[in-house]
Design a protein around this motif. Structure first.
Motif, PDB file in Angstrom:
ATOM      1  N   ARG A 194       0.827  -1.203   0.000  1.00 30.39           N
ATOM      2  CA  ARG A 194       0.000   0.000   0.000  1.00 30.39           C
ATOM      3  C   ARG A 194       0.862   1.254   0.000  1.00 30.39           C
ATOM      4  O   ARG A 194       1.734   1.413   0.844  1.00 30.39           O
ATOM      5  CB  ARG A 194      -0.920   0.012   1.227  1.00 30.39           C
ATOM      6  N   PRO A 195       0.638   2.175  -0.944  1.00 31.33           N
ATOM      7  CA  PRO A 195       1.393   3.429  -0.952  1.00 31.33           C
ATOM      8  C   PRO A 195       1.071   4.264   0.288  1.00 31.33           C
ATOM      9  O   PRO A 195      -0.052   4.245   0.791  1.00 31.33           O
ATOM     10  CB  PRO A 195       0.925   4.130  -2.232  1.00 31.33           C
ATOM     11  N   THR A 196       2.055   4.987   0.771  1.00 33.66           N
ATOM     12  CA  THR A 196       1.863   5.864   1.921  1.00 33.66           C
ATOM     13  C   THR A 196       1.133   7.120   1.480  1.00 33.66           C
ATOM     14  O   THR A 196       1.485   7.755   0.490  1.00 33.66           O
ATOM     15  CB  THR A 196       3.214   6.236   2.551  1.00 33.66           C
ATOM     16  N   LYS A 197       0.089   7.490   2.214  1.00 30.32           N
ATOM     17  CA  LYS A 197      -0.711   8.668   1.884  1.00 30.32           C
ATOM     18  C   LYS A 197       0.001   9.946   2.320  1.00 30.32           C
ATOM     19  O   LYS A 197       0.879   9.928   3.177  1.00 30.32           O
ATOM     20  CB  LYS A 197      -2.077   8.575   2.564  1.00 30.32           C
ATOM     21  N   ALA A 198      -0.414  11.057   1.726  1.00 33.01           N
ATOM     22  CA  ALA A 198       0.240  12.334   2.002  1.00 33.01           C
ATOM     23  C   ALA A 198       0.176  12.696   3.477  1.00 33.01           C
ATOM     24  O   ALA A 198       1.158  13.181   4.056  1.00 33.01           O
ATOM     25  CB  ALA A 198      -0.394  13.445   1.156  1.00 33.01           C
ATOM     26  N   ASP A 199      -0.977  12.438   4.115  1.00 35.17           N
ATOM     27  CA  ASP A 199      -1.102  12.832   5.510  1.00 35.17           C
ATOM     28  C   ASP A 199      -0.432  11.855   6.470  1.00 35.17           C
ATOM     29  O   ASP A 199      -0.400  12.088   7.684  1.00 35.17           O
ATOM     30  CB  ASP A 199      -2.575  13.010   5.896  1.00 35.17           C
ATOM     31  N   GLU A 200       0.127  10.767   5.935  1.00 34.34           N
ATOM     32  CA  GLU A 200       0.844   9.807   6.769  1.00 34.34           C
ATOM     33  C   GLU A 200       2.345  10.083   6.828  1.00 34.34           C
ATOM     34  O   GLU A 200       3.038   9.609   7.735  1.00 34.34           O
ATOM     35  CB  GLU A 200       0.616   8.382   6.249  1.00 34.34           C
ATOM     36  N   TRP A 201       2.851  10.845   5.862  1.00 33.76           N
ATOM     37  CA  TRP A 201       4.293  11.078   5.816  1.00 33.76           C
ATOM     38  C   TRP A 201       4.835  11.796   7.045  1.00 33.76           C
ATOM     39  O   TRP A 201       5.927  11.467   7.525  1.00 33.76           O
ATOM     40  CB  TRP A 201       4.663  11.837   4.549  1.00 33.76           C
ATOM     41  N   PRO A 202       4.121  12.802   7.604  1.00 33.27           N
ATOM     42  CA  PRO A 202       4.663  13.423   8.818  1.00 33.27           C
ATOM     43  C   PRO A 202       4.851  12.441   9.959  1.00 33.27           C
ATOM     44  O   PRO A 202       5.818  12.541  10.726  1.00 33.27           O
ATOM     45  CB  PRO A 202       3.614  14.493   9.157  1.00 33.27           C
ATOM     46  N   ILE A 203       3.935  11.465  10.080  1.00 36.92           N
ATOM     47  CA  ILE A 203       4.073  10.469  11.132  1.00 36.92           C
ATOM     48  C   ILE A 203       5.263   9.559  10.853  1.00 36.92           C
ATOM     49  O   ILE A 203       6.034   9.216  11.752  1.00 36.92           O
ATOM     50  CB  ILE A 203       2.779   9.642  11.257  1.00 36.92           C
ATOM     51  N   VAL A 204       5.423   9.159   9.593  1.00 42.14           N
ATOM     52  CA  VAL A 204       6.571   8.337   9.220  1.00 42.14           C
ATOM     53  C   VAL A 204       7.866   9.070   9.544  1.00 42.14           C
ATOM     54  O   VAL A 204       8.792   8.503  10.139  1.00 42.14           O
ATOM     55  CB  VAL A 204       6.505   7.972   7.724  1.00 42.14           C
ATOM     56  N   GLN A 205       7.927  10.337   9.167  1.00 45.31           N
ATOM     57  CA  GLN A 205       9.107  11.144   9.471  1.00 45.31           C
ATOM     58  C   GLN A 205       9.328  11.250  10.967  1.00 45.31           C
ATOM     59  O   GLN A 205      10.455  11.148  11.460  1.00 45.31           O
ATOM     60  CB  GLN A 205       8.919  12.529   8.849  1.00 45.31           C
ATOM     61  N   PHE A 206       8.227  11.451  11.692  1.00 45.76           N
ATOM     62  CA  PHE A 206       8.255  11.584  13.143  1.00 45.76           C
ATOM     63  C   PHE A 206       8.909  10.368  13.793  1.00 45.76           C
ATOM     64  O   PHE A 206       9.774  10.488  14.680  1.00 45.76           O
ATOM     65  CB  PHE A 206       6.814  11.757  13.610  1.00 45.76           C
ATOM     66  N   LEU A 207       8.540   9.183  13.350  1.00 44.86           N
ATOM     67  CA  LEU A 207       9.059   7.957  13.936  1.00 44.86           C
ATOM     68  C   LEU A 207      10.462   7.633  13.444  1.00 44.86           C
ATOM     69  O   LEU A 207      11.332   7.242  14.226  1.00 44.86           O
ATOM     70  CB  LEU A 207       8.104   6.800  13.628  1.00 44.86           C
ATOM     71  N   LEU A 208      10.691   7.797  12.144  1.00 41.96           N
ATOM     72  CA  LEU A 208      12.023   7.528  11.603  1.00 41.96           C
ATOM     73  C   LEU A 208      13.085   8.436  12.228  1.00 41.96           C
ATOM     74  O   LEU A 208      14.146   7.987  12.652  1.00 41.96           O
ATOM     75  CB  LEU A 208      12.018   7.736  10.086  1.00 41.96           C
ATOM     76  N   SER A 209      12.774   9.715  12.259  1.00 42.48           N
ATOM     77  CA  SER A 209      13.756  10.664  12.751  1.00 42.48           C
ATOM     78  C   SER A 209      14.008  10.490  14.239  1.00 42.48           C
ATOM     79  O   SER A 209      15.101  10.773  14.727  1.00 42.48           O
ATOM     80  CB  SER A 209      13.303  12.092  12.456  1.00 42.48           C
ATOM     81  N   GLY A 210      13.005  10.006  14.960  1.00 38.80           N
ATOM     82  CA  GLY A 210      13.219   9.736  16.368  1.00 38.80           C
ATOM     83  C   GLY A 210      14.308   8.699  16.584  1.00 38.80           C
ATOM     84  O   GLY A 210      15.050   8.758  17.575  1.00 38.80           O
ATOM     85  N   LEU A 211      14.420   7.738  15.687  1.00 36.92           N
ATOM     86  CA  LEU A 211      15.469   6.725  15.808  1.00 36.92           C
ATOM     87  C   LEU A 211      16.859   7.357  15.788  1.00 36.92           C
ATOM     88  O   LEU A 211      17.775   6.884  16.465  1.00 36.92           O
ATOM     89  CB  LEU A 211      15.358   5.703  14.675  1.00 36.92           C
ATOM     90  N   LEU A 212      17.016   8.410  14.997  1.00 36.14           N
ATOM     91  CA  LEU A 212      18.330   9.028  14.871  1.00 36.14           C
ATOM     92  C   LEU A 212      18.751   9.787  16.120  1.00 36.14           C
ATOM     93  O   LEU A 212      19.910  10.167  16.241  1.00 36.14           O
ATOM     94  CB  LEU A 212      18.356   9.957  13.654  1.00 36.14           C
ATOM     95  N   ARG A 213      17.820  10.003  17.048  1.00 28.02           N
ATOM     96  CA  ARG A 213      18.185  10.624  18.317  1.00 28.02           C
ATOM     97  C   ARG A 213      18.779   9.613  19.273  1.00 28.02           C
ATOM     98  O   ARG A 213      19.301   9.969  20.321  1.00 28.02           O
ATOM     99  CB  ARG A 213      16.955  11.280  18.945  1.00 28.02           C
ATOM    100  N   ASP A 214      18.667   8.329  18.939  1.00 23.82           N
ATOM    101  CA  ASP A 214      19.218   7.271  19.780  1.00 23.82           C
ATOM    102  C   ASP A 214      20.605   6.920  19.255  1.00 23.82           C
ATOM    103  O   ASP A 214      20.743   6.397  18.149  1.00 23.82           O
ATOM    104  CB  ASP A 214      18.297   6.055  19.721  1.00 23.82           C
ATOM    105  N   PRO A 215      21.668   7.202  20.020  1.00 22.28           N
ATOM    106  CA  PRO A 215      23.024   6.997  19.493  1.00 22.28           C
ATOM    107  C   PRO A 215      23.452   5.543  19.397  1.00 22.28           C
ATOM    108  O   PRO A 215      24.436   5.229  18.740  1.00 22.28           O
ATOM    109  CB  PRO A 215      23.902   7.755  20.494  1.00 22.28           C
ATOM    110  N   VAL A 216      22.730   4.632  20.043  1.00 24.08           N
ATOM    111  CA  VAL A 216      23.096   3.218  20.004  1.00 24.08           C
ATOM    112  C   VAL A 216      21.903   2.433  19.476  1.00 24.08           C
ATOM    113  O   VAL A 216      20.861   2.348  20.124  1.00 24.08           O
ATOM    114  CB  VAL A 216      23.507   2.698  21.392  1.00 24.08           C
TER     115      VAL A 216
END
Length: 311
Positions: A194-216
């Protein structure tokens, strides 16, 4: 999706929400509370890492011209966000080491934050050292702008994002095509077709980018997050950036939809302009009428057996 309807239908006897689902619900509640008013400024460092730090980056078709010194004559090249993020993923794969902490151990991190008032004023540098329980069963000791506190062990149904439990991090796919979909769909089987909808991308970014705050992170997960972020719409490349140590770099800035915490694009990821190695983050923090510019980077990290022990 109606966030309040989700809360009304919640069953206290049901299994607790997954951390990613909990983070999505908080994000949607934030959106519901903010609309239609303009989104207020969000501090870079919400209380002791309990809220998700929303770093962001994504792919754009345009780029910036970056100067390169080659002998005595400079030359230029056009760099896109995709190039930077995929380069960061390749550099991370080259440098990362496999790690497998035990459940009874702690993840140690040392972060340096330099803060200066916008418009001029005295700068201050903070050194934050934290010890997070690997499986959440022990008390963690965390620091935010040198304010420290003990965080109690997880209670049933309790969690945060990114997950502190190593076992939960290990469950996330290291395939950059599957990772954002797995985070998008949360509990249950991800629908990779299923393609990701336009209004879902901020949530995807929100979760993905949160991972980068974890150094390990488990091996392969950080490179996958960098590459997955390269598929998220809404970023631009910023030349002429510096990190907390004064190193020159190139920035990636996410600008989110109106009425979201990222509408102003205050947070910038900084990468080395030549190797694309991730250097740190530039952000803003507001205290009353004063806005502070912040630069941060992870100076050290590792796995230790007890709180206050260093690698």
């Amino acid at each position: 999706m109606n966030e309040l309807k989700l809360l009304r239908e919640w069953d206290e006897d049901a299994p607790p929400l997954a951390d990613s689902a909990r983070a999505r619900a908080r994000f949607r509640l934030y959106q519901a509370m903010q609309a239609p008013a303009a989104s207020p400024a969000v501090s870079r460092r919400p209380l002791l890492r309990i809220a998700v730090a929303a770093v962001a980056a994504a792919a754009v078709t345009t780029g910036v011209v970056v100067a390169e010194n080659s002998g005595t004559s400079p030359r230029t090249r056009t760099v896109s966000a995709t190039t930077v993020l995929r380069g960061a993923a390749a550099e991370e794969r080259r440098l990362e080491k496999s790690i497998a902490p035990r459940d009874d151990q702690f993840i140690y991190t040392k972060e340096i934050i330099k803060e200066s008032p916008v418009g001029g004023g005295r700068s201050k540098t903070y050194v934050d050292e934290s010890w997070n329980s690997v499986d959440g069963s022990k008390r963690s000791y965390v620091s935010e702008l040198e304010h420290t506190q003990w965080v109690p062990p997880y209670q049933p149904g309790q969690g945060n994002w990114p997950p502190r439990r190593w076992s939960q991090l290990k469950q996330l796919p290291t395939d950059p095509d599957k990772l954002p979909i797995a985070l998008r769909d949360g509990r249950g089987k991800p629908d990779y077709g299923r393609p990701t909808k336009a209004d879902e991308w901020p949530i995807v970014q929100f979760l993905l980018s949160g991972l980068l705050r974890d150094p390990v992170l488990p091996k392969g997960l950080r490179p996958a997050a960098f590459e997955a972020l390269a598929t998220v719409p809404g970023v631009k490349v910023l030349p002429g950036q510096t990190d907390a140590g004064g190193r020159a770099g190139i920035g990636i800035q996410y600008v989110g939809p109106p009425n979201t915490p990222w509408a102003d694009g205050e947070r910038v990821l900084v990468f080395d302009a030549k190797t694309y190695q991730y250097l740190g983050t530039r952000d803003q923090r507001k205290v009353g009428a004063v806005t502070y510019e912040q630069w941060s980077y992870t100076a050290a990290h590792g796995v230790v057996d007890r709180v206050k022990q260093r690698p």
